[in-house]
Design a protein around this motif. Structure first.
Motif, PDB file in Angstrom:
ATOM      1  N   THR A 307     115.417  -6.946   4.947  1.00 51.27           N
ATOM      2  CA  THR A 307     116.535  -6.010   4.991  1.00 51.27           C
ATOM      3  C   THR A 307     116.114  -4.704   5.669  1.00 51.27           C
ATOM      4  O   THR A 307     114.925  -4.419   5.835  1.00 51.27           O
ATOM      5  N   LEU A 308     117.126  -3.919   6.051  1.00 48.37           N
ATOM      6  CA  LEU A 308     116.903  -2.621   6.685  1.00 48.37           C
ATOM      7  C   LEU A 308     117.538  -1.516   5.851  1.00 48.37           C
ATOM      8  O   LEU A 308     118.611  -1.707   5.268  1.00 48.37           O
ATOM      9  N   ASN A 309     116.877  -0.362   5.813  1.00 48.51           N
ATOM     10  CA  ASN A 309     117.440   0.849   5.213  1.00 48.51           C
ATOM     11  C   ASN A 309     117.682   1.827   6.359  1.00 48.51           C
ATOM     12  O   ASN A 309     116.825   2.620   6.731  1.00 48.51           O
ATOM     13  N   VAL A 310     118.876   1.718   6.960  1.00 54.29           N
ATOM     14  CA  VAL A 310     119.151   2.466   8.188  1.00 54.29           C
ATOM     15  C   VAL A 310     119.692   3.857   7.875  1.00 54.29           C
ATOM     16  O   VAL A 310     120.377   4.071   6.869  1.00 54.29           O
ATOM     17  N   GLU A 311     119.365   4.788   8.772  1.00 54.72           N
ATOM     18  CA  GLU A 311     119.858   6.158   8.719  1.00 54.72           C
ATOM     19  C   GLU A 311     119.692   6.758  10.103  1.00 54.72           C
ATOM     20  O   GLU A 311     118.942   6.246  10.941  1.00 54.72           O
ATOM     21  N   MET A 312     120.393   7.831  10.349  1.00 56.92           N
ATOM     22  CA  MET A 312     120.226   8.521  11.622  1.00 56.92           C
ATOM     23  C   MET A 312     118.863   9.200  11.630  1.00 56.92           C
ATOM     24  O   MET A 312     118.528   9.969  10.714  1.00 56.92           O
ATOM     25  N   ALA A 313     118.049   8.905  12.638  1.00 55.23           N
ATOM     26  CA  ALA A 313     116.679   9.424  12.673  1.00 55.23           C
ATOM     27  C   ALA A 313     116.309   9.847  14.089  1.00 55.23           C
ATOM     28  O   ALA A 313     116.870   9.355  15.082  1.00 55.23           O
ATOM     29  N   PRO A 347     119.061  11.393  21.893  1.00 54.90           N
ATOM     30  CA  PRO A 347     119.851  11.521  20.657  1.00 54.90           C
ATOM     31  C   PRO A 347     119.216  10.734  19.515  1.00 54.90           C
ATOM     32  O   PRO A 347     118.367   9.871  19.717  1.00 54.90           O
ATOM     33  N   GLU A 348     119.652  11.073  18.315  1.00 53.78           N
ATOM     34  CA  GLU A 348     119.175  10.334  17.154  1.00 53.78           C
ATOM     35  C   GLU A 348     119.688   8.887  17.213  1.00 53.78           C
ATOM     36  O   GLU A 348     120.733   8.599  17.810  1.00 53.78           O
ATOM     37  N   VAL A 349     118.935   8.021  16.563  1.00 58.13           N
ATOM     38  CA  VAL A 349     119.240   6.590  16.573  1.00 58.13           C
ATOM     39  C   VAL A 349     119.424   6.117  15.136  1.00 58.13           C
ATOM     40  O   VAL A 349     118.665   6.521  14.240  1.00 58.13           O
ATOM     41  N   LEU A 350     120.430   5.283  14.944  1.00 56.65           N
ATOM     42  CA  LEU A 350     120.639   4.690  13.615  1.00 56.65           C
ATOM     43  C   LEU A 350     119.618   3.572  13.428  1.00 56.65           C
ATOM     44  O   LEU A 350     119.713   2.526  14.063  1.00 56.65           O
ATOM     45  N   CYS A 351     118.613   3.804  12.565  1.00 53.97           N
ATOM     46  CA  CYS A 351     117.540   2.820  12.434  1.00 53.97           C
ATOM     47  C   CYS A 351     116.849   2.957  11.089  1.00 53.97           C
ATOM     48  O   CYS A 351     117.075   3.907  10.338  1.00 53.97           O
ATOM     49  N   ASP A 352     115.998   1.986  10.801  1.00 51.48           N
ATOM     50  CA  ASP A 352     115.086   2.021   9.650  1.00 51.48           C
ATOM     51  C   ASP A 352     113.766   2.590  10.177  1.00 51.48           C
ATOM     52  O   ASP A 352     113.041   1.910  10.923  1.00 51.48           O
ATOM     53  N   ILE A 431     112.971  -7.410  13.798  1.00 46.67           N
ATOM     54  CA  ILE A 431     113.356  -6.043  13.441  1.00 46.67           C
ATOM     55  C   ILE A 431     114.216  -5.429  14.536  1.00 46.67           C
ATOM     56  O   ILE A 431     115.271  -4.838  14.282  1.00 46.67           O
ATOM     57  N   VAL A 432     113.779  -5.561  15.799  1.00 45.77           N
ATOM     58  CA  VAL A 432     114.531  -4.988  16.919  1.00 45.77           C
ATOM     59  C   VAL A 432     115.909  -5.626  17.033  1.00 45.77           C
ATOM     60  O   VAL A 432     116.920  -4.947  17.265  1.00 45.77           O
ATOM     61  N   THR A 433     115.968  -6.934  16.872  1.00 49.55           N
ATOM     62  CA  THR A 433     117.255  -7.641  16.957  1.00 49.55           C
ATOM     63  C   THR A 433     118.198  -7.179  15.864  1.00 49.55           C
ATOM     64  O   THR A 433     119.404  -7.004  16.094  1.00 49.55           O
ATOM     65  N   MET A 434     117.674  -6.981  14.636  1.00 49.95           N
ATOM     66  CA  MET A 434     118.514  -6.514  13.523  1.00 49.95           C
ATOM     67  C   MET A 434     119.031  -5.101  13.775  1.00 49.95           C
ATOM     68  O   MET A 434     120.047  -4.693  13.200  1.00 49.95           O
ATOM     69  N   HIS A 435     118.355  -4.338  14.641  1.00 55.02           N
ATOM     70  CA  HIS A 435     118.838  -3.014  15.023  1.00 55.02           C
ATOM     71  C   HIS A 435     119.820  -3.083  16.195  1.00 55.02           C
ATOM     72  O   HIS A 435     120.280  -2.043  16.679  1.00 55.02           O
ATOM     73  N   GLY A 436     120.124  -4.280  16.664  1.00 55.23           N
ATOM     74  CA  GLY A 436     121.032  -4.429  17.802  1.00 55.23           C
ATOM     75  C   GLY A 436     120.354  -4.212  19.130  1.00 55.23           C
ATOM     76  O   GLY A 436     121.016  -3.985  20.148  1.00 55.23           O
ATOM     77  N   GLY A 437     119.019  -4.269  19.141  1.00 54.61           N
ATOM     78  CA  GLY A 437     118.279  -4.029  20.366  1.00 54.61           C
ATOM     79  C   GLY A 437     117.674  -5.282  20.950  1.00 54.61           C
ATOM     80  O   GLY A 437     117.917  -6.396  20.477  1.00 54.61           O
ATOM     81  N   VAL A 438     116.865  -5.069  21.997  1.00 55.27           N
ATOM     82  CA  VAL A 438     116.232  -6.190  22.708  1.00 55.27           C
ATOM     83  C   VAL A 438     114.770  -5.852  22.932  1.00 55.27           C
ATOM     84  O   VAL A 438     114.434  -4.724  23.328  1.00 55.27           O
ATOM     85  N   LEU A 439     113.898  -6.829  22.663  1.00 52.61           N
ATOM     86  CA  LEU A 439     112.459  -6.687  22.919  1.00 52.61           C
ATOM     87  C   LEU A 439     112.070  -7.687  23.992  1.00 52.61           C
ATOM     88  O   LEU A 439     112.330  -8.892  23.844  1.00 52.61           O
ATOM     89  N   THR A 440     111.456  -7.204  25.081  1.00 54.16           N
ATOM     90  CA  THR A 440     111.058  -8.095  26.173  1.00 54.16           C
ATOM     91  C   THR A 440     109.593  -7.863  26.518  1.00 54.16           C
ATOM     92  O   THR A 440     109.076  -6.749  26.383  1.00 54.16           O
ATOM     93  N   LEU A 441     108.949  -8.936  26.965  1.00 56.53           N
ATOM     94  CA  LEU A 441     107.568  -8.864  27.436  1.00 56.53           C
ATOM     95  C   LEU A 441     107.524  -9.394  28.858  1.00 56.53           C
ATOM     96  O   LEU A 441     108.181 -10.404  29.174  1.00 56.53           O
ATOM     97  N   GLU A 442     106.744  -8.719  29.704  1.00 56.54           N
ATOM     98  CA  GLU A 442     106.585  -9.172  31.082  1.00 56.54           C
ATOM     99  C   GLU A 442     105.253  -8.669  31.614  1.00 56.54           C
ATOM    100  O   GLU A 442     104.652  -7.750  31.050  1.00 56.54           O
ATOM    101  N   ASN A 443     104.793  -9.318  32.664  1.00 56.57           N
ATOM    102  CA  ASN A 443     103.571  -8.883  33.318  1.00 56.57           C
ATOM    103  C   ASN A 443     103.902  -7.733  34.267  1.00 56.57           C
ATOM    104  O   ASN A 443     104.800  -7.834  35.105  1.00 56.57           O
ATOM    105  N   ALA A 444     103.171  -6.637  34.114  1.00 57.41           N
ATOM    106  CA  ALA A 444     103.427  -5.445  34.924  1.00 57.41           C
ATOM    107  C   ALA A 444     102.818  -5.586  36.307  1.00 57.41           C
ATOM    108  O   ALA A 444     101.866  -6.354  36.512  1.00 57.41           O
TER     109      ALA A 444
END
Length: 460
Positions: A307-313, A347-352, A431-444
């Motif tokens: 679970t997440l305990n989200v707040e503006m941070a 800006p602040e982000v709604l997150c845990d 965790i990132v997905t539950m925040h509505g975000g996306v995590l990607t990995l790639e070779n730089a």
């Protein structure tokens, strides 16, 4: 197949039987109605001759019989009340007196009476219609009778029944063929799929089903083959995970046990040596605690208790604190953690907050473990449109291209020899997905691995 064919044979036999009876009744009924109507019409025509003398009436019957136009199809007979043929379209004395029951019944009942059956004298199947010829005083003076052979009608009925039987045989043959095709194309592949599924359920992970055709059954076989391969891969990864976790746990436990035994066995406690041993024990204990916490996080994620305990941070401050705190640790290992500061407001982000700090630490730790030989890690955070984007890049060897789609899967470690249990990135992505975000990995470009985290920005 036996059940379906038996049912179809029963239906076909029933259909042929009903059709045969119905068609024969229809043909005989039409023929009888036609003869009755013809007899009624002819009897009405002869009503004008009945008042003549018997000789005149007799001569009229002979002339009418001789001029009868349908003699090739029907026989017209005039019969006396004694049952003798007076005149016939086949000749004046065409045959013996009829021995069928219709003549006597027509005289007795004074109505048209049909007969269907065999001619007693010839054995031929016939249909006859007898119509009484009545004086005005009600006296019957004779019978007008039409007779026809049923040979042609029976032949037509037989042909129709034969066609119905041929159609039934064709239907049964089609059912047999379709049933065999159904067995070959569906039942046999389904049986193979069932047997293979049982093998997979029994533990034969990786077992494959032979694909016969590119249809729905083939697609099902492909799906089960894919599932079997994934189960096999997961089973292998779980085995590797257990081995990896066992190794990871054994290393700090060995250090703790070794230094504990050393400290206990020492008669003279050197303060410096004791301090060193206690520091190692504390460090390894904290390492064990971190591993256990990571495993607990993973189990919570697996059973839905994550679970997440989200707040503006202020995610910028949290990220900077994590970078500076972890940078001090990396400096001791000879790795430089460079932070690219950004003057643009974020800006602040709604997150845990604690969960996001866990993600940052895990990715920085992965960068140090897998790309530490590059001796440099670059971190940055920017506002791009409506997304807060965090990037962490190392300058190590990077990730093999064939492993890139798999590195975020649970238990997956790939070809890396660095320590770890293969669940860190899986937890981070969750965790990132539950925040509505996306995590990607790639070779730089230029080498190394680039990890990007995109999170929806809150309102300013």
């Amino acid at each position: 197949m036996r059940n379906s064919v038996s049912l179809m044979i029963a239906l076909v036999v029933g259909f042929v039987s009903i059709f045969s009876v119905s068609f024969a009744a229809y043909c005989y009924s039409n023929l009888r109605v036609g003869l009755e109507e013809k007899a009624r019409t002819t009897t009405d025509f002869f009503g004008s001759y009945i008042n003549q003398s018997y000789n005149e009436y007799y001569q009229s019957c002979i002339r009418f019989a001789q001029n009868f136009e349908e003699k090739n199809r029907l026989e017209l007979q005039f019969i006396s009340t004694s049952g003798k043929i007076v005149a016939s379209s086949y000749g004046q004395w065409a045959g013996e007196a009829p021995e069928t029951s219709d003549v006597a019944e027509a005289i007795a009942a004074k109505r048209i009476v049909p007969f269907q059956g065999r001619n007693p004298s010839t054995g031929e199947r016939i249909m006859a219609v007898s119509s009484p010829m009545i004086y005005s005083n009600g006296e019957v003076i004779g019978v007008l009778r039409y007779v026809t052979s049923l040979r042609n009608v029976d032949k037509q009925i037989s042909m129709a029944i034969c066609l119905a039987i041929l159609l039934g045989v064709f239907v049964i043959s089609f059912v047999l063929y379709s049933s065999r095709f159904f067995i070959r194309s569906i039942l046999v592949p389904v049986s193979e799929i069932t047997a293979t599924a049982k093998r997979i359920a029994a533990g034969s992970y990786g077992a494959r089903i032979q694909k016969h055709q590119d249809d729905e059954i083939g697609q099902l076989a492909d799906t089960i083959n894919e599932m079997s391969a994934k189960i096999s891969q997961t089973e292998r990864m779980q085995t590797e995970f257990i081995s990896s976790v066992s190794h990871e746990l054994r290393t700090p436990l060995t250090a703790i046990t070794g230094w504990g035994e050393t400290l206990l066995a020492s008669d003279v406690m050197d303060p410096e040596e004791t301090r060193r041993g206690m520091a190692i024990i504390l460090r390894e204990a904290r390492r064990l605690t971190g591993m256990v916490e990571e495993l607990l996080e993973f189990t919570r994620m697996q059973d839905g208790r994550f679970t997440l305990n989200v707040e503006m941070a202020d995610l910028l401050s949290e990220f900077e604190d994590t970078v500076f705190m972890y940078g001090s640790r990396l400096k001791q290992e000879g790795i430089a953690l460079e932070y690219l500061e950004n003057d643009d407001p974020i800006p602040e982000v709604l997150c845990d907050v604690s969960r996001m700090r866990q993600v940052f630490l895990n990715i920085l730790d992965n960068a140090a473990k897998h790309g530490g030989e590059g001796k440099k890690i670059v971190a940055s955070i920017h506002l791009e449109g409506d997304q807060v984007v965090v990037r962490i890049r190392d300058f190590g060897p990077g990730i093999p291209e064939d492993e890139l789609p798999l590195v975020k899967q649970k238990f997956y470690k790939g070809s890396s020899k660095a320590r770890g249990n293969g669940i860190g990135l899986a937890v981070c992505e969750e965790i990132v997905t539950m925040h509505g975000g996306v995590l990607t990995l790639e070779n730089a470009e230029g080498g190394g691995t680039l990890v990007t985290i995109s999170l929806p920005a809150g309102e300013e």
